[in-house]
Design an enzyme around this catalytic site. Structure first.
Site, mmCIF file in Angstrom:
data_model
loop_
_atom_site.group_PDB
_atom_site.id
_atom_site.type_symbol
_atom_site.label_atom_id
_atom_site.label_comp_id
_atom_site.label_asym_id
_atom_site.label_seq_id
_atom_site.Cartn_x
_atom_site.Cartn_y
_atom_site.Cartn_z
ATOM 1 N N ARG A 91 0.833 -1.198 0.000
ATOM 2 C CA ARG A 91 0.000 0.000 0.000
ATOM 3 C C ARG A 91 0.873 1.256 0.000
ATOM 4 O O ARG A 91 0.570 2.226 -0.697
ATOM 5 C CB ARG A 91 -0.934 0.006 1.214
ATOM 6 C CG ARG A 91 -1.986 -1.097 1.167
ATOM 7 C CD ARG A 91 -2.907 -1.029 2.368
ATOM 8 N NE ARG A 91 -3.748 0.157 2.331
ATOM 9 C CZ ARG A 91 -4.418 0.630 3.386
ATOM 10 N NH1 ARG A 91 -4.321 0.016 4.559
ATOM 11 N NH2 ARG A 91 -5.162 1.710 3.283
ATOM 12 N N CYS A 135 -1.254 6.156 9.092
ATOM 13 C CA CYS A 135 -1.584 4.875 8.452
ATOM 14 C C CYS A 135 -2.680 5.162 7.437
ATOM 15 O O CYS A 135 -2.615 6.170 6.735
ATOM 16 C CB CYS A 135 -2.003 3.847 9.500
ATOM 17 S SG CYS A 135 -3.397 4.376 10.534
#
Length: 288
Positions: free
Chosen positions: A188, A244
């Site tokens: 990611r 995050c």
């Protein structure tokens, strides 16, 4: 004392009156699963707090997928569950501690330091054949007065400035800039895949430290010595801003950083999902 406690530590103190155990189980994409699991069985005496209903505010245009809850609203919820300023809280989940760490961080943000995370979570507790129940305790309401610690947060404007300065810095530039840490999995971070947010990639200038790499295979945190080695590339004198996807899995990384001796650590609560909600914010892909 460490921010985590062992199963046997909790078992020995299971019914101490000053303690509140909080079940934080939650599954992304299955918003009712956590509460349903709690209602089926949980650690005796535990109350339940939901990631989206209790530990977050409703999502809006900005602020990310899990905006921080209003401090007064969260404080009132805690008080209703019998959690006061003198309570000791032990949180657990079944998601490698990420939701429990969210509560751990939030309580400290409200000025409450007496909070811990159960190593290994509910499944590890049950595997030891320690007691579980479906009984939901009756709690006497308490009083919780929040003392918000704004220095624990970094907002999008600060992160944007750090990103721009980091990208513009050269090898001869002074290394006083804060470090941006992306806590997501490498795929990611690199922009190779993205199943939760509308854009793939990372904040320019951020470095990648996947949050699960701070843990052992059984879900317990690595030792302080192991974490010092894990974060060896980071200067303890520099400020660190952690993010995050939505501000949840950054929290176990913050716990691990503090366990390794880092003291200048802040959370970008909106994280990647907030960052990409601003069209002017740049996106980086690849290893850097």
């Amino acid at each position: 004392m460490d921010a985590t406690v062992t199963k046997r530590w909790l078992l020995a103190r299971l019914y101490e009156p000053e303690q509140t155990i909080v079940d934080c189980r939650f599954t992304l994409g299955k918003p009712e699963a956590g509460r349903e699991s709690y209602e089926q069985e949980h650690i005796p005496g535990a109350v339940y707090l939901d990631l989206e209903h209790d530990l977050s505010s409703p999502a809006g245009e900005h602020g990310g997928r899990h905006p921080l809850p209003d401090p007064q609203v969260l404080a009132a919820r805690l008080a209703k569950l019998g959690i006061g300023n003198d309570s000791r809280i032990v949180a657990y989940d079944d998601e490698c501690g990420m939701n429990a760490a969210r509560l751990w961080w939030l309580l400290r943000y409200l000025g409450h330091e007496n909070v811990f995370i159960l190593e290994g979570g509910f499944s590890a507790w049950k595997a030891e054949k320690f007691p579980v129940t479906d009984h939901q305790p009756v709690r006497v309401p308490s009083t919780f007065e929040p003392k918000v610690q704004p220095q624990m947060l970094a907002n999008v404007d600060e992160v944007r400035q750090v990103s721009e300065q980091t990208v513009a810095a050269t090898s001869s530039s002074p290394s006083a800039l804060p470090v941006l840490i992306d806590s997501r999995a490498g795929e990611r971070y690199q922009g190779k895949e993205e199943t939760l947010d509308k854009k793939a990639g990372h904040i320019p200038g951020a470095v990648n430290y996947f949050w699960k790499n701070t843990q052992n295979e059984d879900g317990s945190y690595k030792s302080a010595e192991q974490l010092v080695e894990h974060f060896a590339g980071l200067d303890k004198d520099r400020e660190i801003i952690v993010y995050c996807g939505s501000g949840v899995t950054a929290c176990p990384n913050i716990l691990a950083l503090e366990k390794a001796g880092y003291r200048k650590v802040r959370l970008y609560a909106g994280s990647w999902s907030d960052w990409i909600s601003y069209s002017e914010n740049l996106v980086a892909t690849g290893e850097k």
